[in-house]
Scaffold this active site. Structure first.
Site, PDB file in Angstrom:
ATOM      1  N   GLU A 180      96.641 -42.536 128.666  1.00 26.40           N
ATOM      2  CA  GLU A 180      95.412 -42.335 128.425  1.00 26.40           C
ATOM      3  C   GLU A 180      94.871 -43.531 128.990  1.00 26.40           C
ATOM      4  O   GLU A 180      93.605 -44.389 127.972  1.00 26.40           O
ATOM      5  CB  GLU A 180      94.238 -42.296 127.451  1.00 26.40           C
ATOM      6  CG  GLU A 180      95.007 -40.588 127.337  1.00 26.40           C
ATOM      7  CD  GLU A 180      93.746 -39.868 126.018  1.00 26.40           C
ATOM      8  OE1 GLU A 180      92.957 -40.592 125.357  1.00 26.40           O
ATOM      9  OE2 GLU A 180      93.904 -38.599 125.866  1.00 26.40           O
ATOM     10  N   GLU A 385      98.660 -33.154 126.192  1.00 22.70           N
ATOM     11  CA  GLU A 385      97.839 -32.918 124.592  1.00 22.70           C
ATOM     12  C   GLU A 385      96.438 -32.126 125.526  1.00 22.70           C
ATOM     13  O   GLU A 385      96.148 -32.265 126.332  1.00 22.70           O
ATOM     14  CB  GLU A 385      96.980 -34.521 123.997  1.00 22.70           C
ATOM     15  CG  GLU A 385      98.073 -34.730 124.358  1.00 22.70           C
ATOM     16  CD  GLU A 385      97.112 -36.799 124.072  1.00 22.70           C
ATOM     17  OE1 GLU A 385      96.186 -36.461 123.118  1.00 22.70           O
ATOM     18  OE2 GLU A 385      97.931 -38.098 124.019  1.00 22.70           O
TER      19      GLU A 385
END
Ligand code: IFM
Length: 489
Positions: A180, A385
């Protein structure tokens, strides 16, 4: 990527067996600073998250990752829990300051040994190790030297990637460079709600570029150091941006947020260039002269799959204010993490929310996967995720019943299944998270784990969702009713 718009919800899945393809990877995920603890053990020195969490007022309740779940000492027990559940893969991150404390120079053997033992134990139990090189814990010394807004940090990262590959390449076959990078760049340097807590929009854009560059350089180093069969990737938290209405102003707000949330990464990483509209949207801030000739080509390395993290969609409309007073579920700050996204209002999508206040909407995941498939045909994907925080507690019977998490997982896995049915090449799914852990600015107040952690004692209690997920992982099939049959809270 095309401009994000609303799509109709998919038809409900009425098939009886929701069986995933043979070979689909079922995993759980964690990150070093969120679980390891042992912050000053075996040569580890502070990362930006140690500094940030020790700064009063930055993290809820003054929580830090000093002890966390003490995974550094309890890793064998944690692997045993995964083996017991029956998951096939484990995505963990390597702590840069544990391996290379100052971000420069030789590796610390004890740090490497920790991950070698962990990988060995996983392999021994038939669990595939998946290593993320960077999940936000930049060595503090590198931040002191300028951090991600400085180009040299990309070189330091490539060097660290080489040390890790050399030590673990014989055991770890799947590597993710960055987790991320949007959070690292725009929450870390833009809104300041993540470490290192700077609030400078140009620094955030520079950081985004140097993260893209760092990824490209690291992939080159990893390809050279790892066996040819190694699988390389990056994990992006692609925002599924929806416009509140089909009106031109709202569609343009969605386009601008899509640019600075998503295409600032997918542009160079998957297409070899920054999108022209992003450069135009941010022209009042910077001329992007920190991008040198050849940088975007370097960032554009062949990948074996794209890691996608998804939790909730992002709903926006045009706004009249300048967007500097901003709150969008990523933490509160007077500063926006969206350079170029001025005059955009963020809305909470309707319906149920998790303990983070994030809307539960599996259609966002379905739409996102279809969109990525159409924008980047032929690129396999892994959900690296997905999961939810709820206010879990231990029942008098000693169990933790979390039907709301089971419903969340079921809905999102069903969305992945529908996407696969529609032709999207999704190869695996990693539940976030194996354990309750340090949820960044929220400290320990938010529980994302399938396994409950009693922080004072470190005791682990698998929740109902852990057993439910273990069954899904073992059978490769979602139960028809979508429930757990595990009772209620
Ligand atoms: O806990 C985080 C993780 O570190 C990165 N992705 C989102 C999770 C939930 O906020």
């Amino acid at each position: 990527m095309a401009t994000a718009t609303r799509r109709p919800a998919p038809e409900p899945d009425t098939t009886d067996a929701r069986t995933f393809p043979e070979g689909f990877t079922w995993g759980t995920a964690t990150a070093a600073y969120q679980i390891e603890g042992a912050a000053a053990v075996d040569g580890r020195t502070p990362s930006i998250w140690d500094t940030y969490s020790h700064t009063p007022g930055k993290v809820k309740n003054g929580d830090t990752g000093d002890i966390a779940t003490d995974h550094y000492h309890r890793w064998r027990e944690d692997v045993a829990i995964m083996a017991d559940l029956g998951v096939g893969a484990y995505r963990f991150s390597l702590s840069w300051p544990r391996i290379q404390p100052t971000g420069r120079g030789p590796a610390v053997q004890k740090g490497l040994d920790f991950y070698r033992r962990l990988a060995d134990e996983l392999l021994e139990k038939g669990i595939e190790p998946v290593a993320t090189l960077y999940h936000w814990d930049l060595p503090q010394e590198l931040e002191d030297a300028g951090g991600w807004p400085e180009r040299a940090t990309a070189d330091r990262f490539a060097e660290y990637a080489g040390l890790a590959a050399e030590a673990l390449g014989d055991r770890v076959g799947t590597w993710i460079t960055l987790n991320e990078p949007w959070c690292s760049a725009f929450l870390g340097y833009g809104s300041g709600v993540h470490a290192p807590g700077r609030t400078d929009q140009v620094a955030a854009l520079r950081a985004a570029h140097h993260l893209n560059l760092a990824h490209g350089k690291a992939v080159q180093v990893l390809r050279a150091a790892l066996p040819p069969a190694a699988r390389l990737s990056i994990t992006l938290n692609i925002h599924h941006v929806r416009a509140l209405t089909e009106q031109a102003g709202d569609l343009d707000a969605a386009r601008r947020i899509d640019a600075v949330a998503n295409r600032v990464f997918t542009g160079p990483l998957l297409g070899g260039e920054y999108p022209a509209d992003l450069l135009a949207d941010t022209a009042h801030l910077t001329d992007w002269s920190f991008v040198r000739d050849g940088d975007t080509a370097l960032a554009h390395q062949p990948l074996d799959f794209l890691g996608v993290n998804y939790y909730t969609p992002t709903l926006v409309s045009a706004a009249t204010d300048d967007g500097t007073h901003h709150s969008d579920g990523h933490g509160r700050s007077a500063f926006s993490p969206w350079p170029g996204g001025e005059r955009v209002a963020f809305h909470r999508p309707p319906g149920e929310t998790t303990a983070m206040g994030w809307a539960v909407d599996p259609t966002g995941l379905y739409d996102l996967l279809l969109r990525l498939h159409s924008d980047f045909p032929g690129l396999p994907m892994m959900i690296t995720e997905n999961g939810a925080a709820f206010d879990d507690y231990v029942n008098p019977d000693g169990e933790v019943h979390d039907p709301d998490r089971i419903a969340y997982l079921d809905g999102h896995l069903a969305a992945v299944h529908r996407a696969i049915d529609a032709g999207v090449d999704v190869r695996g799914y990693f539940l976030w998270s194996l354990l309750d852990n340090f949820e960044w600015g929220y400290g320990y107040s938010k529980r994302f784990g399938a396994v409950y952690v009693d922080y004072p004692t470190g005791k682990r209690i698998p929740k109902s969702s852990a057993r439910w997920y273990g069954q899904v992982a073992r059978t490769g099939t979602l139960p028809v009713a979508g429930g757990s049959g595990e009772g209620t809270r």
